[in-house]
Motif scaffolding. Structure first.
Motif, PDB file in Angstrom:
ATOM      1  N   TYR A  15       0.831  -1.193   0.000  1.00 57.60           N
ATOM      2  CA  TYR A  15       0.000   0.000   0.000  1.00 57.60           C
ATOM      3  C   TYR A  15       0.870   1.249   0.000  1.00 57.60           C
ATOM      4  O   TYR A  15       2.025   1.227   0.439  1.00 57.60           O
ATOM      5  CB  TYR A  15      -0.883   0.034   1.248  1.00 57.60           C
ATOM      6  CG  TYR A  15      -1.851  -1.109   1.352  1.00 57.60           C
ATOM      7  CD1 TYR A  15      -3.117  -1.029   0.797  1.00 57.60           C
ATOM      8  CD2 TYR A  15      -1.491  -2.294   2.004  1.00 57.60           C
ATOM      9  CE1 TYR A  15      -4.013  -2.083   0.893  1.00 57.60           C
ATOM     10  CE2 TYR A  15      -2.373  -3.353   2.110  1.00 57.60           C
ATOM     11  CZ  TYR A  15      -3.638  -3.243   1.546  1.00 57.60           C
ATOM     12  OH  TYR A  15      -4.513  -4.296   1.639  1.00 57.60           O
ATOM     13  N   LEU A  16       0.279   2.365  -0.432  1.00 49.81           N
ATOM     14  CA  LEU A  16       0.891   3.661  -0.206  1.00 49.81           C
ATOM     15  C   LEU A  16       0.818   3.948   1.280  1.00 49.81           C
ATOM     16  O   LEU A  16      -0.253   3.851   1.895  1.00 49.81           O
ATOM     17  CB  LEU A  16       0.157   4.745  -1.001  1.00 49.81           C
ATOM     18  CG  LEU A  16       0.397   4.756  -2.512  1.00 49.81           C
ATOM     19  CD1 LEU A  16      -0.565   5.715  -3.203  1.00 49.81           C
ATOM     20  CD2 LEU A  16       1.845   5.138  -2.831  1.00 49.81           C
ATOM     21  N   TYR A  17       1.943   4.296   1.857  1.00 48.34           N
ATOM     22  CA  TYR A  17       2.013   4.432   3.309  1.00 48.34           C
ATOM     23  C   TYR A  17       1.438   5.756   3.772  1.00 48.34           C
ATOM     24  O   TYR A  17       1.782   6.821   3.257  1.00 48.34           O
ATOM     25  CB  TYR A  17       3.458   4.298   3.783  1.00 48.34           C
ATOM     26  CG  TYR A  17       3.581   4.244   5.292  1.00 48.34           C
ATOM     27  CD1 TYR A  17       3.278   3.072   5.974  1.00 48.34           C
ATOM     28  CD2 TYR A  17       3.967   5.356   6.019  1.00 48.34           C
ATOM     29  CE1 TYR A  17       3.376   3.008   7.359  1.00 48.34           C
ATOM     30  CE2 TYR A  17       4.074   5.312   7.398  1.00 48.34           C
ATOM     31  CZ  TYR A  17       3.766   4.137   8.070  1.00 48.34           C
ATOM     32  OH  TYR A  17       3.855   4.081   9.427  1.00 48.34           O
ATOM     33  N   ASP A  18       0.560   5.674   4.769  1.00 47.30           N
ATOM     34  CA  ASP A  18      -0.075   6.862   5.331  1.00 47.30           C
ATOM     35  C   ASP A  18      -0.107   6.756   6.849  1.00 47.30           C
ATOM     36  O   ASP A  18      -1.053   7.201   7.497  1.00 47.30           O
ATOM     37  CB  ASP A  18      -1.498   7.001   4.770  1.00 47.30           C
ATOM     38  CG  ASP A  18      -2.134   8.329   5.124  1.00 47.30           C
ATOM     39  OD1 ASP A  18      -1.393   9.308   5.321  1.00 47.30           O
ATOM     40  OD2 ASP A  18      -3.377   8.384   5.238  1.00 47.30           O
ATOM     41  N   GLY A  19       0.937   6.144   7.413  1.00 44.27           N
ATOM     42  CA  GLY A  19       0.981   5.935   8.846  1.00 44.27           C
ATOM     43  C   GLY A  19       1.884   6.910   9.548  1.00 44.27           C
ATOM     44  O   GLY A  19       2.061   8.063   9.116  1.00 44.27           O
ATOM     45  N   SER A  20       2.501   6.455  10.630  1.00 42.04           N
ATOM     46  CA  SER A  20       3.209   7.349  11.543  1.00 42.04           C
ATOM     47  C   SER A  20       4.714   7.433  11.308  1.00 42.04           C
ATOM     48  O   SER A  20       5.397   8.167  12.009  1.00 42.04           O
ATOM     49  CB  SER A  20       2.952   6.881  12.980  1.00 42.04           C
ATOM     50  OG  SER A  20       3.411   5.549  13.149  1.00 42.04           O
ATOM     51  N   ILE A  21       5.260   6.688  10.375  1.00 40.22           N
ATOM     52  CA  ILE A  21       6.710   6.689  10.154  1.00 40.22           C
ATOM     53  C   ILE A  21       7.048   7.725   9.085  1.00 40.22           C
ATOM     54  O   ILE A  21       6.720   7.559   7.902  1.00 40.22           O
ATOM     55  CB  ILE A  21       7.205   5.294   9.729  1.00 40.22           C
ATOM     56  CG1 ILE A  21       6.809   4.240  10.770  1.00 40.22           C
ATOM     57  CG2 ILE A  21       8.719   5.297   9.550  1.00 40.22           C
ATOM     58  CD1 ILE A  21       7.142   2.819  10.358  1.00 40.22           C
ATOM     59  N   ASP A  22       7.681   8.806   9.511  1.00 36.77           N
ATOM     60  CA  ASP A  22       7.985   9.904   8.588  1.00 36.77           C
ATOM     61  C   ASP A  22       8.759   9.443   7.363  1.00 36.77           C
ATOM     62  O   ASP A  22       8.501   9.887   6.244  1.00 36.77           O
ATOM     63  CB  ASP A  22       8.788  10.987   9.311  1.00 36.77           C
ATOM     64  CG  ASP A  22       7.933  11.793  10.283  1.00 36.77           C
ATOM     65  OD1 ASP A  22       6.694  11.667  10.204  1.00 36.77           O
ATOM     66  OD2 ASP A  22       8.503  12.529  11.113  1.00 36.77           O
ATOM     67  N   ALA A  23       9.734   8.554   7.566  1.00 39.00           N
ATOM     68  CA  ALA A  23      10.610   8.146   6.465  1.00 39.00           C
ATOM     69  C   ALA A  23       9.860   7.393   5.378  1.00 39.00           C
ATOM     70  O   ALA A  23      10.366   7.264   4.261  1.00 39.00           O
ATOM     71  CB  ALA A  23      11.752   7.285   7.001  1.00 39.00           C
ATOM     72  N   LEU A  24       8.674   6.886   5.684  1.00 42.55           N
ATOM     73  CA  LEU A  24       7.906   6.125   4.695  1.00 42.55           C
ATOM     74  C   LEU A  24       6.722   6.909   4.141  1.00 42.55           C
ATOM     75  O   LEU A  24       5.979   6.387   3.303  1.00 42.55           O
ATOM     76  CB  LEU A  24       7.396   4.820   5.319  1.00 42.55           C
ATOM     77  CG  LEU A  24       8.445   3.841   5.842  1.00 42.55           C
ATOM     78  CD1 LEU A  24       7.771   2.581   6.357  1.00 42.55           C
ATOM     79  CD2 LEU A  24       9.465   3.504   4.755  1.00 42.55           C
TER      80      LEU A  24
END
Length: 672
Positions: free
Chosen positions: A484-493
């Motif tokens: 998936y396109l990442y939309d979570g809490s890890i800034d680098a991703l």
């Protein structure tokens, strides 16, 4: 079979293989042809090990321990090269001249621990030796004395990584104890999740706990667990909180109306949960679709609801030798034998379908959306997109459907799926031409669109992500796992497309990648490094990537150190989270940890069956193979093998082999 026991057995096979080598060496002196004076000519023996990463020198002592060693030969002398298959992938050995023409070759062999011998008289025309399915990484030079330069196609000695190194992440175990977790889905309306286990059980996950009783148990409805058969995918209805309906894909025994020679029937079914939504009602099943599968591999199996409210489900091309044979329809591309991906009239294989499950039409238990691309045209109306080989996992990101299509023997790909899109199989493998007739030579040219009289000359769409199985002598992977396109809490991703690969070289060591979307061309990607894991790898087979309501991603694994588990991808010190709240959630366990979860062993979760060995082979041009089709290696003049392959199932997402000890699964790798 227990995965640890599987590793021990593999080591025993290697030891046995070496003893077999020594026996062949001893016999080699007797294998020469008598000369005109009646003397037997000695045959010199070279011993190698073969795996995707490269040939491993064994003897003579001068090449022991070398990767892709240069073979120093004497013209006119008889030699035999005996090699052992170290990784259970499809390999052969071929001798080439300076122009790359094959002088002698063996058939493809894919049994781990098996040996094969090629005998020849050395001549100076010989320039290199290769494995044809994995020629990018398994190739070495042949040299004739100090005055003869090594072949100009010697092994690439560059130290550049096969994939650039990306950010470091952690894997925090959420819950474990599964056999092969194939899918995880969030229940709309609350924070509970359903985890799908291949042997036929769905579990309810609340927080870091699993409900003791199964949410749904379909073990008594499944076909024998061999190949890629099992409980494959699940999707709750968008209005699950109100209607309590959800949808599953599973492999059932062959239906009465199916051809006798077929393997099984893939079922798409609707179930309903009980009033408090803590378990399903087994008697509520409503079968929506039955698709007869010619082989036990290439089933696809993904299920997802789109933003349009319709249900999407994926089907592979049916498997078979080089993905052809019985159960495969003819199509417009006469240069290749039909592979189902290019056919939209005879069956639903090699496609992604779209259905309206909230309505019924005629005698169908669903309705065809009015704007499905083949409505009113030649073809089956259920099709949404086609030209796939084995779209194992797929999902929507920002309203766009992305499908991970497992490749044959050279390339893996992720496609951005559009309505009416044709993704090229089996005319093309990724962006490259594919041929069904030769194990070693792929066509240099092939169509980029269908003919004008085939749906108006539709383009064969290119993937957005593609990679070979190996590069620079290093294995990248063998079966792509969609994300998936990442939309979570890890800034680098943030904004990256996170995906992965099932295994490195068939071992329980998967990979996670992060690609940067671009408007044109293939997306560049990096390999994420798992903190605390050897080589930064996922320490288990990567089966699927799932997502929760907050946009966080999870790696579903089997076997290896992680075992059958759901693992949250977390931040580390070098990949800080965006907010203090999410950072606090991730701090304690940023490495691959065994957090307080239910890791009980479910010995009843596996259905036992035949312990048949699934093999894979295939051929390729320049990149490597992994799981490919198990061809029928017939004896030929170029070499001998100590085993005859009889399986001809094509590579898929993998024969679920060596995974978490399911007795009925083929003992091998997630075998394509």
């Amino acid at each position: 079979m227990n995965p640890i026991q599987h590793t021990q057995n593999r080591r025993r096979r290697r030891a046995v293989g070496r003893r077999r080598f020594l026996g062949l060496t001893a016999a080699g002196a007797l294998a020469g042809v008598a000369s005109g004076r009646g003397r037997a000519q000695d045959t010199r023996t070279i011993e190698l090990g073969g795996k995707i990463a490269g040939w491993q020198g064994r003897s003579p002592e001068a090449i022991a321990g070398e990767e892709n060693p240069t073979l120093e030969l004497e013209a006119g002398v008889d030699y035999q090269i005996t090699w052992t298959n170290l990784d259970g992938m499809g390999h052969n050995i071929a001798l080439l001249d300076k122009n790359g023409e094959v002088l002698k070759r063996t058939s493809v062999m894919s049994e781990q621990g098996a040996t094969q011998t090629i005998a020849f008289t050395a001549r100076e025309a010989m320039a290199e030796y290769i494995c044809e399915p994995h020629r990018a990484s398994m190739r070495g030079a042949v040299s004739f004395g100090a005055d003869t330069p090594a072949a100009n196609a010697t092994t690439d000695t560059t130290t550049e990584n096969a994939v650039p190194t990306g950010p470091t992440v952690g894997l925090e175990r959420v819950v474990g104890g599964f056999q092969v977790p194939t899918d995880m889905a969030l229940l709309p309306g609350d924070n509970r999740r359903l985890v799908v286990d291949l042997p036929g059980i769905v579990y309810l996950n609340e927080g870091d706990e699993l409900r003791e009783e199964p949410f749904l148990d379909l073990r008594d409805r499944l076909a024998e667990l061999v190949g890629e058969r099992g409980l494959l995918g699940l999707a709750p209805h968008p209005n699950f909180a109100q209607n309590r309906r959800f949808y599953v894909r599973y492999s059932a025994p062959l239906a009465d109306d199916a051809p006798e020679e077929f393997s099984h029937t893939e079922v798409l079914a609707e179930f309903e949960a009980n009033a408090d939504r803590t378990s399903a009602r087994p008697d509520s099943e409503r079968v929506l679709l039955e698709v007869h599968e010619p082989r036990k591999v290439h089933n696809g199996g993904a299920v997802a609801f789109g933003p349009d409210g319709y249900l999407y489900t994926s089907y592979g091309d049916g498997g078979g030798p080089r993905d052809t044979g019985p159960g495969h329809a003819s199509d417009w591309y006469e240069e290749n034998r039909g592979g189902n991906g290019q056919d939209v009239t005879d069956n639903l294989l090699g496609s992604i379908l779209r259905l309206d499950v909230d309505s019924r039409e005629g005698n169908k238990p669903y309705r065809i959306p009015d704007d499905n691309p083949l409505v009113g045209k030649a073809g089956l109306d259920e099709h949404y997109a086609w030209g796939f080989r084995n779209p194992w996992r797929m999902g929507f990101s920002n309203g766009t459907l992305y499908a991970a299509d497992v490749g044959q023997n050279r390339y893996e790909e992720i496609d951005r799926v559009v309505k009416g899109g044709n993704y090229g199989w089996n005319v093309r493998e990724g962006t490259h031409c594919y041929g069904t007739e030769s194990l070693s030579d792929m066509p240099e040219t092939c169509p980029t669109a269908t003919p004008p009289d085939v749906r108006g000359g539709e383009p064969l769409r290119k993937p957005v992500i593609e990679y070979p199985h190996a590069r620079n002598g290093e294995t990248i992977g063998i079966s792509v796992i969609g994300g998936y396109l990442y939309d979570g809490s890890i800034d680098a991703l943030d904004g990256k497309f996170v995906f992965g690969d099932y295994s490195k070289e068939g071992e329980p060591r998967g990979s996670l990648f992060a690609a940067t979307p671009s408007q044109q061309g293939l997306w560049e990607f990096e390999e994420l490094q798992v903190e605390g894991a050897e080589g930064g790898a996922v320490e288990g087979y990567l089966i699927a990537i799932a997502r929760d309501e907050e946009g966080e991603l999870f790696a579903l694994t089997s076997a290896g150190d992680l075992g059958g588990s759901v693992n949250r991808i977390t931040a580390t010190e070098t990949t800080k989270t965006a907010t203090a709240e999410t950072s606090a959630r991730a701090t304690a366990n940023t490495t691959v940890t065994q957090t307080t979860t239910m890791a009980r062993t479910r010995t009843d979760a596996a259905t036992t069956g035949e312990g048949t060995t699934e093999t894979t082979v295939t051929a390729g041009t320049e990149t490597t193979s992994g799981a490919a089709t198990a061809t029928e290696p017939t004896a030929n003049e170029s070499g001998t093998t100590n085993r005859t392959e009889t399986s001809a199932d094509g590579a898929g997402f993998g024969v679920f082999a060596a995974l978490a000890g399911i007795g009925g699964l083929a003992v091998r790798r997630l075998g394509r």
